[in-house]
Design an enzyme around this catalytic site. Sequence first.
Site, PDB file in Angstrom:
ATOM      1  N   GLU A 105       0.825  -1.217   0.000  1.00  0.00           N
ATOM      2  CA  GLU A 105       0.000   0.000   0.000  1.00  0.00           C
ATOM      3  C   GLU A 105       0.853   1.259   0.000  1.00  0.00           C
ATOM      4  OE1 GLU A 105      -3.049   0.335  -0.708  1.00  0.00           O
ATOM      5  OE2 GLU A 105      -3.525  -1.795  -0.708  1.00  0.00           O
TER       6      GLU A 105
ATOM      7  N   TYR B 141      -5.747   6.899   4.618  1.00  0.00           N
ATOM      8  CA  TYR B 141      -5.956   5.923   3.554  1.00  0.00           C
ATOM      9  C   TYR B 141      -5.198   4.614   3.839  1.00  0.00           C
ATOM     10  CZ  TYR B 141      -5.116   3.067  -0.385  1.00  0.00           C
ATOM     11  OH  TYR B 141      -5.004   1.951  -1.147  1.00  0.00           O
TER      12      TYR B 141
ATOM     13  N   ASP C 263      -8.992   6.222  -1.378  1.00  0.00           N
ATOM     14  CA  ASP C 263      -7.974   6.717  -2.312  1.00  0.00           C
ATOM     15  C   ASP C 263      -8.691   7.425  -3.468  1.00  0.00           C
ATOM     16  OD1 ASP C 263      -9.058   4.653  -3.820  1.00  0.00           O
ATOM     17  OD2 ASP C 263      -7.123   3.886  -4.504  1.00  0.00           O
TER      18      ASP C 263
HETATM   19  N1  ADE Z   1      -4.225   0.953  -5.216  1.00  0.00           N
HETATM   20  C1  ADE Z   1      -3.840   1.052  -3.942  1.00  0.00           C
HETATM   21  N2  ADE Z   1      -4.007  -0.096  -3.283  1.00  0.00           N
HETATM   22  C2  ADE Z   1      -4.515  -0.973  -4.159  1.00  0.00           C
HETATM   23  C3  ADE Z   1      -4.900  -2.317  -4.077  1.00  0.00           C
HETATM   24  N3  ADE Z   1      -4.800  -3.002  -2.939  1.00  0.00           N
HETATM   25  N4  ADE Z   1      -5.403  -2.890  -5.186  1.00  0.00           N
HETATM   26  C4  ADE Z   1      -5.503  -2.178  -6.323  1.00  0.00           C
HETATM   27  N5  ADE Z   1      -5.151  -0.913  -6.466  1.00  0.00           N
HETATM   28  C5  ADE Z   1      -4.660  -0.297  -5.396  1.00  0.00           C
END
Ligand code: ADE
Length: 358
Positions: free
Chosen positions: A32, A115, A133
Amino acid sequence: MIADRILAWYDQNKRIFPFRGTRDPYAVWVSEIMLQQTRTETAGAYYQRFMERFPTVGALAFATEQAVLKVWEGLGYYSRARNMHRAAQLIVRERGGEFPGDIALLQALPGIGAYTAAAIASIAFDTRVPAMDGNLIRVMSRLSHTADSMALPSAKRALYRYALSVMPLDRCGDFNQAMMDLGACICVPGTPDCALCPLAGDCGAFAAGDAEALPLLPRAVPPRAVDVAVSIITCEDKVLLYQRREKLLCGLWVFALGEGACTAGDVISSLTRQGLAVNLIGHIGSARHVFTHRIWNMELYHFAAAAMVGVSGAEWVTLAELDALPLPIAMRAAKKKALSILGARKLDHGANINTGKD
Ligand code: ADE
């Protein structure tokens, strides 16, 4: 129900990434953080390398910051890596290496905001909390037909409450990731593909016919362009590298940089003030790098130093050391030049030794 429909769609259409399929909070955290400012495809490759090098929070905590920055090299936004390193050390020192699952404890760690805390808590611990997000903000503002500016904290709070109201009681991590995938593949900015959307029948913006106009986002501030002289200063088989102390690229290694003053004469005056006597070998190219808030328009020079004098905050390094240290992408063109200059010297040196033996 929205949750049933999006989860059924996710089961059929979810994107496959190396960071999916684990509920190890450390692994979720690593992915993340990488995904915050990096495309999913790029992050996937870095994630695999990072997890091989630092498979546990303890492995990360006991690494040196330079080793962490080296694995992060090329990903940009290096404060993410430095914050992760500090957070890992805190988790080991204060929690015996146990990763927290509580939102407030997560948010107390360096580099973890609302987030990231929500993404970790939902994906690793199935906590019912929306991970807002850019994708979720877009999807939720269209579903709820919210035309308030997302510059307003009250509008963001209202959207969070809406997202919570449509979130299921379980599969919370899947729900967040399903909404992210929908936002990345179908409910995209500007040109949503509503014909393919499993939630079109639930969507206020689709009903009103204005999905492409939402959400209302604050206008981004364009980056400011500055001229930067990049000087490859060599002496014998070494080149001078500086370790950045500035916020931008802190901890990374760069060649001598002169911001705003870009002629060879400007550079010579500045180096003389640092106690370095140099001769200009030549102007060897130009390069450009775009950061979020800055654009560096770079002129590249090669200088020969008269002697390897000590320079505060800098080191004379060999070709092998230059390759081993973490340098930012902004230095890619200059590094290539420096490697070829030092490589040619090594060859010359080798040729001389051979000639001597003949
Ligand atoms: N963008 C941020 N985290 C994500 C996730 N776990 N899956 C897909 N897109 C993302």
